[in-house]
Design a protein around this motif. Structure first.
Motif, PDB file in Angstrom:
ATOM      1  N   UNK A 180       0.829  -1.209   0.000  1.00 47.16           N
ATOM      2  CA  UNK A 180       0.000   0.000   0.000  1.00 47.16           C
ATOM      3  C   UNK A 180       0.863   1.257   0.000  1.00 47.16           C
ATOM      4  N   UNK A 181       1.960   1.239   0.756  1.00 44.39           N
ATOM      5  CA  UNK A 181       2.857   2.392   0.788  1.00 44.39           C
ATOM      6  C   UNK A 181       3.562   2.553  -0.550  1.00 44.39           C
ATOM      7  N   UNK A 182       3.996   1.443  -1.124  1.00 41.38           N
ATOM      8  CA  UNK A 182       4.646   1.507  -2.437  1.00 41.38           C
ATOM      9  C   UNK A 182       3.692   2.065  -3.491  1.00 41.38           C
ATOM     10  N   UNK A 183       2.423   1.649  -3.421  1.00 38.19           N
ATOM     11  CA  UNK A 183       1.438   2.155  -4.365  1.00 38.19           C
ATOM     12  C   UNK A 183       1.215   3.658  -4.180  1.00 38.19           C
ATOM     13  N   UNK A 184       1.187   4.120  -2.955  1.00 34.44           N
ATOM     14  CA  UNK A 184       1.005   5.552  -2.691  1.00 34.44           C
ATOM     15  C   UNK A 184       2.179   6.366  -3.228  1.00 34.44           C
ATOM     16  N   UNK A 185       3.392   5.813  -3.089  1.00 31.53           N
ATOM     17  CA  UNK A 185       4.562   6.500  -3.633  1.00 31.53           C
ATOM     18  C   UNK A 185       4.483   6.598  -5.159  1.00 31.53           C
ATOM     19  N   UNK A 186       4.074   5.502  -5.799  1.00 33.23           N
ATOM     20  CA  UNK A 186       3.973   5.500  -7.254  1.00 33.23           C
ATOM     21  C   UNK A 186       2.896   6.465  -7.753  1.00 33.23           C
ATOM     22  N   UNK A 187       1.847   6.634  -6.965  1.00 33.85           N
ATOM     23  CA  UNK A 187       0.775   7.555  -7.343  1.00 33.85           C
ATOM     24  C   UNK A 187       1.123   9.005  -7.055  1.00 33.85           C
ATOM     25  N   UNK A 188       2.271   9.240  -6.436  1.00 28.64           N
ATOM     26  CA  UNK A 188       2.728  10.599  -6.217  1.00 28.64           C
ATOM     27  C   UNK A 188       2.265  11.252  -4.932  1.00 28.64           C
ATOM     28  N   UNK A 189       1.733  10.480  -3.986  1.00 25.86           N
ATOM     29  CA  UNK A 189       1.307  11.059  -2.713  1.00 25.86           C
ATOM     30  C   UNK A 189       2.529  11.459  -1.890  1.00 25.86           C
ATOM     31  N   UNK A 190       2.393  12.543  -1.134  1.00 27.60           N
ATOM     32  CA  UNK A 190       3.495  13.053  -0.334  1.00 27.60           C
ATOM     33  C   UNK A 190       3.731  12.235   0.921  1.00 27.60           C
ATOM     34  N   UNK A 191       4.816  12.567   1.613  1.00 30.83           N
ATOM     35  CA  UNK A 191       5.198  11.826   2.820  1.00 30.83           C
ATOM     36  C   UNK A 191       4.198  12.050   3.949  1.00 30.83           C
ATOM     37  N   UNK A 192       3.661  13.256   4.038  1.00 34.38           N
ATOM     38  CA  UNK A 192       2.692  13.532   5.094  1.00 34.38           C
ATOM     39  C   UNK A 192       1.436  12.680   4.911  1.00 34.38           C
ATOM     40  N   UNK A 193       0.995  12.539   3.663  1.00 37.31           N
ATOM     41  CA  UNK A 193      -0.178  11.698   3.391  1.00 37.31           C
ATOM     42  C   UNK A 193       0.121  10.234   3.729  1.00 37.31           C
ATOM     43  N   UNK A 194       1.298   9.758   3.346  1.00 40.81           N
ATOM     44  CA  UNK A 194       1.661   8.368   3.614  1.00 40.81           C
ATOM     45  C   UNK A 194       1.742   8.119   5.120  1.00 40.81           C
ATOM     46  N   UNK A 195       2.331   9.079   5.843  1.00 42.82           N
ATOM     47  CA  UNK A 195       2.440   8.907   7.285  1.00 42.82           C
ATOM     48  C   UNK A 195       1.059   8.898   7.934  1.00 42.82           C
ATOM     49  N   UNK A 196       0.194   9.821   7.527  1.00 44.72           N
ATOM     50  CA  UNK A 196      -1.136   9.927   8.142  1.00 44.72           C
ATOM     51  C   UNK A 196      -2.031   8.751   7.769  1.00 44.72           C
TER      52      UNK A 196
END
Length: 280
Positions: A180-196
């Protein structure tokens, strides 16, 4: 087939019972903690007696309808001193918890996210601090800082952030490899979004238990330092020093000695139950 269904039902009942006991334990711990907080912070509004004011004619006067907790060996109100001691311990513990949480979570996230030499440097720092006895750090802080409660806050904060850091680093590192985190990175989501969205939901349950136990460790540490006469100086009331001062009068006034002991035990019990360690 029938035995498998029965085994599944038994396991479900055991898990349900375990979860129910854990919820009941935490609820009971919260009730106990609420009682301690109400007494500590509401007592001055109902009792305008100063914790330091003395009345030698009231020395070791037992509890009564007029004075609920009686007087100590110097004729000071036990209720006023006990509430002041609890306020001191709880305030220092809260400030220490906020500091350790900020330092530990921040460094843990940075170390696990950046990796490399930054991770190794922060781990080296944590190991170096861990090698120094916590009591020595608190005593050094007491020599540097003029205010004893401030020294407790600084010394305990410098030692207790390490456990929060290690738990945060291990949890975040495991979650960063999740799909899920890898997918969020590929979709361009920022670190704050990934952390939250991905990291904090996994981190919060682990840290909740750690925070409650850290709070309890600070309360116990302050009382222990006061008990060995290296804590807050007189006449400031503190749970550990109150026990030491009242210990010689345990025959004449056992009710006075038992009050700071019970207050400390109730606080620690409440925090332990909130941490979720009381379940079977």
């Amino acid at each position: 087939m029938t035995s498998s269904v029965r085994n599944f039902e038994n396991q479900s009942q055991i898990k349900s019972r375990h979860f129910s006991v854990k919820l009941n334990s935490r609820f009971f711990g919260m009730v106990l903690m609420a009682i301690v907080l109400v007494f500590a912070f509401a007592e001055p509004h109902f009792n305008d007696v100063s914790p330091s004011s003395q009345s030698l004619l009231s020395t070791l006067q037992p509890p009564s309808s007029e004075v609920l907790l009686g007087y100590d060996h110097l004729g000071r109100s036990m209720s006023a001193r006990l509430s002041a001691a609890l306020r001191l311990s709880l305030t220092i513990a809260f400030a220490t918890l906020m500091t350790t949480a900020f330092i530990g979570v921040t460094l843990g996230v940075v170390a696990s996210w950046r990796g490399g030499w930054i991770d190794r440097l922060i781990v080296l720092l944590a190991d170096s601090v861990m090698a120094i006895p916590a009591l020595l750090i608190v005593l050094i802080a007491g020599l540097i800082l003029p205010n004893q409660p401030l020294a407790f806050w600084a010394g305990l904060s410098l030692t207790l952030w390490i456990e929060v850091f290690r738990l945060t680093r291990a949890t975040v590192r495991a979650q960063l490899a999740a799909p899920a985190v890898e997918a969020s990175k590929l979709l361009g989501f920022g670190r704050l979004y990934i952390f939250r969205t991905h990291l904090w939901p996994e981190l919060a349950p682990v840290l909740t238990t750690t925070f409650a136990l850290t709070f309890a460790a600070v309360v116990m540490g302050i009382a222990a330092l006061g008990f060995v006469s290296v804590g807050v100086r007189a006449p400031t009331p503190e749970l550990g020093s109150m026990m030491v001062k009242l210990l010689p009068y345990w025959r004449e006034a056992p009710w006075a000695l038992i009050q700071p002991v019970v207050a400390t035990l109730l606080t620690l019990l409440a925090l332990t139950l909130i941490a979720g360690r009381a379940g079977p």
